[in-house]
Design a protein around this motif. Structure first.
Motif, PDB file in Angstrom:
ATOM      1  N   ALA A 236       0.833  -1.209   0.000  1.00 41.56           N
ATOM      2  CA  ALA A 236       0.000   0.000   0.000  1.00 41.56           C
ATOM      3  C   ALA A 236       0.866   1.256   0.000  1.00 41.56           C
ATOM      4  CB  ALA A 236      -0.930  -0.011   1.209  1.00 41.56           C
ATOM      5  N   ARG A 237       1.905   1.266   0.806  1.00 38.28           N
ATOM      6  CA  ARG A 237       2.793   2.434   0.851  1.00 38.28           C
ATOM      7  C   ARG A 237       3.509   2.621  -0.492  1.00 38.28           C
ATOM      8  NH1 ARG A 237       4.870   1.289   6.914  1.00 38.28           N
ATOM      9  NH2 ARG A 237       3.497   2.768   8.000  1.00 38.28           N
ATOM     10  N   GLU A 238       3.903   1.529  -1.106  1.00 38.64           N
ATOM     11  CA  GLU A 238       4.574   1.623  -2.402  1.00 38.64           C
ATOM     12  C   GLU A 238       3.637   2.207  -3.464  1.00 38.64           C
ATOM     13  OE1 GLU A 238       6.822  -1.278  -5.674  1.00 38.64           O
ATOM     14  OE2 GLU A 238       6.165  -2.070  -3.743  1.00 38.64           O
ATOM     15  N   LEU A 239       2.381   1.771  -3.470  1.00 38.21           N
ATOM     16  CA  LEU A 239       1.419   2.284  -4.452  1.00 38.21           C
ATOM     17  C   LEU A 239       1.131   3.761  -4.219  1.00 38.21           C
ATOM     18  CD1 LEU A 239      -1.128  -0.672  -4.626  1.00 38.21           C
ATOM     19  CD2 LEU A 239       0.360   0.115  -6.472  1.00 38.21           C
ATOM     20  N   LEU A 240       0.983   4.155  -2.960  1.00 34.61           N
ATOM     21  CA  LEU A 240       0.705   5.561  -2.654  1.00 34.61           C
ATOM     22  C   LEU A 240       1.891   6.443  -3.031  1.00 34.61           C
ATOM     23  CD1 LEU A 240      -1.111   5.100   0.776  1.00 34.61           C
ATOM     24  CD2 LEU A 240      -2.123   5.959  -1.349  1.00 34.61           C
ATOM     25  N   ALA A 241       3.101   5.920  -2.867  1.00 39.34           N
ATOM     26  CA  ALA A 241       4.284   6.688  -3.263  1.00 39.34           C
ATOM     27  C   ALA A 241       4.414   6.762  -4.781  1.00 39.34           C
ATOM     28  CB  ALA A 241       5.537   6.059  -2.655  1.00 39.34           C
ATOM     29  N   LYS A 242       4.031   5.695  -5.457  1.00 42.56           N
ATOM     30  CA  LYS A 242       4.114   5.647  -6.916  1.00 42.56           C
ATOM     31  C   LYS A 242       3.138   6.609  -7.563  1.00 42.56           C
ATOM     32  CE  LYS A 242       3.356   2.431 -10.769  1.00 42.56           C
ATOM     33  NZ  LYS A 242       2.965   1.031 -11.117  1.00 42.56           N
ATOM     34  N   GLY A 243       1.926   6.692  -7.027  1.00 43.73           N
ATOM     35  CA  GLY A 243       0.906   7.591  -7.571  1.00 43.73           C
ATOM     36  C   GLY A 243       0.304   7.071  -8.859  1.00 43.73           C
ATOM     37  N   GLY A 244      -0.386   7.968  -9.572  1.00 35.91           N
ATOM     38  CA  GLY A 244      -1.059   7.569 -10.803  1.00 35.91           C
ATOM     39  C   GLY A 244      -2.386   6.893 -10.507  1.00 35.91           C
ATOM     40  N   PRO A 245      -2.962   6.238 -11.502  1.00 37.08           N
ATOM     41  CA  PRO A 245      -4.267   5.576 -11.318  1.00 37.08           C
ATOM     42  C   PRO A 245      -4.139   4.244 -10.582  1.00 37.08           C
ATOM     43  CG  PRO A 245      -3.506   5.278 -13.579  1.00 37.08           C
ATOM     44  CD  PRO A 245      -2.498   6.171 -12.906  1.00 37.08           C
ATOM     45  N   VAL A 246      -3.987   4.308  -9.255  1.00 37.32           N
ATOM     46  CA  VAL A 246      -3.770   3.100  -8.455  1.00 37.32           C
ATOM     47  C   VAL A 246      -4.983   2.761  -7.594  1.00 37.32           C
ATOM     48  CG1 VAL A 246      -1.264   3.391  -8.416  1.00 37.32           C
ATOM     49  CG2 VAL A 246      -2.670   4.455  -6.622  1.00 37.32           C
ATOM     50  N   GLY A 247      -6.098   3.424  -7.828  1.00 38.20           N
ATOM     51  CA  GLY A 247      -7.275   3.216  -6.985  1.00 38.20           C
ATOM     52  C   GLY A 247      -7.750   1.778  -6.961  1.00 38.20           C
ATOM     53  N   ARG A 248      -7.786   1.135  -8.132  1.00 38.54           N
ATOM     54  CA  ARG A 248      -8.269  -0.253  -8.183  1.00 38.54           C
ATOM     55  C   ARG A 248      -7.340  -1.198  -7.431  1.00 38.54           C
ATOM     56  NH1 ARG A 248      -9.970   0.242 -14.347  1.00 38.54           N
ATOM     57  NH2 ARG A 248     -12.183   0.707 -14.124  1.00 38.54           N
ATOM     58  N   LYS A 249      -6.039  -0.988  -7.560  1.00 38.86           N
ATOM     59  CA  LYS A 249      -5.082  -1.847  -6.852  1.00 38.86           C
ATOM     60  C   LYS A 249      -5.208  -1.672  -5.344  1.00 38.86           C
ATOM     61  CE  LYS A 249      -1.717  -1.982 -10.631  1.00 38.86           C
ATOM     62  NZ  LYS A 249      -0.329  -1.659 -11.057  1.00 38.86           N
ATOM     63  N   LEU A 250      -5.392  -0.427  -4.906  1.00 45.33           N
ATOM     64  CA  LEU A 250      -5.558  -0.187  -3.479  1.00 45.33           C
ATOM     65  C   LEU A 250      -6.874  -0.773  -2.972  1.00 45.33           C
ATOM     66  CD1 LEU A 250      -4.193   3.460  -3.213  1.00 45.33           C
ATOM     67  CD2 LEU A 250      -3.222   1.431  -2.127  1.00 45.33           C
ATOM     68  N   ASP A 251      -7.890  -0.751  -3.802  1.00 41.46           N
ATOM     69  CA  ASP A 251      -9.164  -1.357  -3.422  1.00 41.46           C
ATOM     70  C   ASP A 251      -8.990  -2.869  -3.234  1.00 41.46           C
ATOM     71  OD1 ASP A 251     -12.092  -1.164  -3.010  1.00 41.46           O
ATOM     72  OD2 ASP A 251     -12.176  -2.387  -4.817  1.00 41.46           O
ATOM     73  N   PHE A 252      -8.212  -3.489  -4.116  1.00 40.26           N
ATOM     74  CA  PHE A 252      -7.931  -4.918  -3.962  1.00 40.26           C
ATOM     75  C   PHE A 252      -7.175  -5.178  -2.662  1.00 40.26           C
ATOM     76  CE2 PHE A 252      -4.863  -8.405  -4.510  1.00 40.26           C
ATOM     77  CZ  PHE A 252      -5.736  -9.466  -4.693  1.00 40.26           C
ATOM     78  N   LEU A 253      -6.197  -4.333  -2.344  1.00 46.45           N
ATOM     79  CA  LEU A 253      -5.456  -4.499  -1.094  1.00 46.45           C
ATOM     80  C   LEU A 253      -6.375  -4.355   0.111  1.00 46.45           C
ATOM     81  CD1 LEU A 253      -2.000  -2.705  -1.511  1.00 46.45           C
ATOM     82  CD2 LEU A 253      -2.438  -5.131  -1.156  1.00 46.45           C
ATOM     83  N   ALA A 254      -7.341  -3.427   0.011  1.00 45.25           N
ATOM     84  CA  ALA A 254      -8.289  -3.248   1.110  1.00 45.25           C
ATOM     85  C   ALA A 254      -9.084  -4.541   1.350  1.00 45.25           C
ATOM     86  CB  ALA A 254      -9.235  -2.091   0.812  1.00 45.25           C
ATOM     87  N   GLN A 255      -9.455  -5.210   0.263  1.00 42.91           N
ATOM     88  CA  GLN A 255     -10.154  -6.487   0.405  1.00 42.91           C
ATOM     89  C   GLN A 255      -9.262  -7.529   1.081  1.00 42.91           C
ATOM     90  OE1 GLN A 255     -12.240  -7.767  -3.238  1.00 42.91           O
ATOM     91  NE2 GLN A 255     -11.976  -5.702  -4.014  1.00 42.91           N
TER      92      GLN A 255
END
Length: 295
Positions: A236-255
């Protein structure tokens, strides 16, 4: 690349010759990119270009895009209806032997409906092309403004999400270090419970008790869940640092976060771990709710 929220508003307006135009863009959450257009009559031909340009700027969001165009000044010209004039002159000739022929005056001709027509002057093809080009440039500018607004909100969301991730990490560490997870602690609790049940009726085999406690500890072991939670925190921290359209990936991580917290609560054999697991579920729900706002 910066994170983006999916909500925002932008407006751009300008002039081209005698024309005024204005773009208004509104964006809200959406599973994909859905662009809904409102274009003035006569400018429907711009639809494909609008969708293409919007797709170059964004990948997700329900967007309402409206364009208004108005003429700053109306210009008219008079057009002589040759057929109507010819019909009037022919009628005069036919009636020449019946009524006294009188030369037709200009004011008389103008008073006859249909002889002179007034219509709005049309712009040249060059002027229309220049206007459309400026309107298209205005759309690109409005989309850039909308992107900037979404990035500002995305930055604020990133801080909120990182706080949630830190809380998840802290609760995971608390579960990992909770002394109730050790076989010795489990044995102590079982010994006390057995002693209460037996109420001095006889001595219980302590070796057997410890073996049973070790078996229960193995069944309730949370090592895998804790390791996976730590891995999800890092992702999650890596995706937030990377930025861009990562909403779907973060949603999967939330699951995935939620899956591990459910397992922890079901396997827990101590109230402290259960309480931490429940608090973990609350934070994960908050995390996922905010993730729904990200592109």
């Amino acid at each position: 690349m910066a994170l983006q929220s999916m909500t925002g508003f932008a407006r751009r307006e300008g002039t081209s010759g005698r024309w005024r135009w204005a773009w208004e863009l509104r964006s809200v959450n959406g599973k994909g990119l859905d662009v809904r257009l409102r274009l003035p009559p006569g400018l429907e031909r711009m639809e494909n270009d609008v969708r293409r340009i919007a797709g170059e700027h964004f990948s997700r969001g329900n967007m309402q895009v409206s364009l208004s165009v108005s003429a700053g000044e109306n210009r008219f010209e008079m057009v002589l209806n040759q057929e109507a004039l010819a019909a009037v002159l022919a009628l005069r000739d036919q009636l020449g032997g019946i009524i006294d022929p009188v030369p037709l005056q200009l004011d008389t001709l103008l008073s006859i409906k249909g002889i002179i027509e007034f219509r709005e002057t049309e712009d040249s093809e060059e002027a229309i092309a220049a206007r459309d080009a400026e309107i298209t440039a205005g759309l690109s500018a409005a989309l850039s403004d909308l992107r900037s607004m979404r990035e500002v909100e995305g930055k604020a969301l990133s801080r909120i999400l990182l706080d949630h991730v830190s809380t998840i990490e802290g609760l995971t560490l608390a579960i990992e270090r909770d002394p109730s997870r050790s076989p010795r602690e489990i044995a102590a609790r079982l010994s006390a419970q057995v002693a209460m049940l037996m109420d001095g009726a006889g001595k219980f085999d302590e070796d057997r008790l410890y073996a049973e406690a070790a078996l229960l500890a193995t069944k309730a072991d949370l090592r895998e869940e804790v390791d996976r939670l730590n891995a999800h925190v890092a992702a999650a921290r890596e995706l937030l640092a990377k930025g861009g359209p990562v909403g779907r990936k973060l949603d999967f991580l939330a699951q995935e976060f939620n899956r591990e917290s459910n397992t922890i609560c079901s396997k827990s054999n101590a109230s402290a771990v259960t309480a931490a697991g429940i608090e973990l579920k609350v934070v994960i729900d908050q995390f996922r709710e905010q993730v729904q706002n990200l592109e």
